[in-house]
Design a protein around this motif. Structure first.
Motif, PDB file in Angstrom:
ATOM      1  N   ALA A   1       0.854  -1.193   0.000  1.00 57.47           N
ATOM      2  CA  ALA A   1       0.000   0.000   0.000  1.00 57.47           C
ATOM      3  C   ALA A   1       0.888   1.241   0.000  1.00 57.47           C
ATOM      4  N   GLU A   2       0.393   2.322  -0.593  1.00 60.38           N
ATOM      5  CA  GLU A   2       1.152   3.569  -0.686  1.00 60.38           C
ATOM      6  C   GLU A   2       1.235   4.311   0.641  1.00 60.38           C
TER       7      GLU A   2
ATOM      8  N   GLN B   1      -3.752   5.444   4.796  1.00 58.31           N
ATOM      9  CA  GLN B   1      -5.135   5.610   4.345  1.00 58.31           C
ATOM     10  C   GLN B   1      -5.487   4.559   3.289  1.00 58.31           C
ATOM     11  N   TYR B   2      -4.576   4.341   2.347  1.00 58.51           N
ATOM     12  CA  TYR B   2      -4.819   3.336   1.306  1.00 58.51           C
ATOM     13  C   TYR B   2      -4.876   1.940   1.923  1.00 58.51           C
ATOM     14  N   CYS B   3      -4.057   1.702   2.945  1.00 61.11           N
ATOM     15  CA  CYS B   3      -4.075   0.420   3.649  1.00 61.11           C
ATOM     16  C   CYS B   3      -5.448   0.193   4.295  1.00 61.11           C
TER      17      CYS B   3
ATOM     18  N   GLU C   1      -8.257   1.505   3.355  1.00 63.26           N
ATOM     19  CA  GLU C   1      -9.220   1.284   2.272  1.00 63.26           C
ATOM     20  C   GLU C   1      -9.163  -0.162   1.786  1.00 63.26           C
ATOM     21  N   LYS C   2      -7.970  -0.753   1.743  1.00 66.67           N
ATOM     22  CA  LYS C   2      -7.851  -2.164   1.353  1.00 66.67           C
ATOM     23  C   LYS C   2      -8.554  -3.042   2.384  1.00 66.67           C
TER      24      LYS C   2
END
Length: 69
Positions: A11-12, A15-17, A19-20
């Motif tokens: 993950a970038e 927050q993206y983590c 969302e995953k």
């Protein structure tokens, strides 16, 4: 004692983590490892973990599947 059950992906950012985690039915929480190497699986999607096993680790961000809105 039950070991944690998780699946780690790339993950970038935290927050993206999160969302995953929201996209995975069994995910209840996440941990993002900010100081991992670029190609590492730095986002752990957690299904379960032992109760009371919490501590602070530099560059790690953990949170619930969803934040209260």
């Amino acid at each position: 004692m039950v070991d944690s059950v998780n699946n780690c992906v790339s993950a970038e950012n935290a927050q993206y983590c999160q969302e995953k985690c929201e996209d995975e039915e069994k995910c209840t929480a996440f941990t993002f490892i900010g100081n991992a190497n670029k190609d590492d699986e730095n986002c752990c999607l957690i299904e379960s973990r032992p109760a009371g096993n919490k501590r602070t680790v530099a560059s790690f961000v953990s949170g619930p599947k969803r934040c209260g809105k």
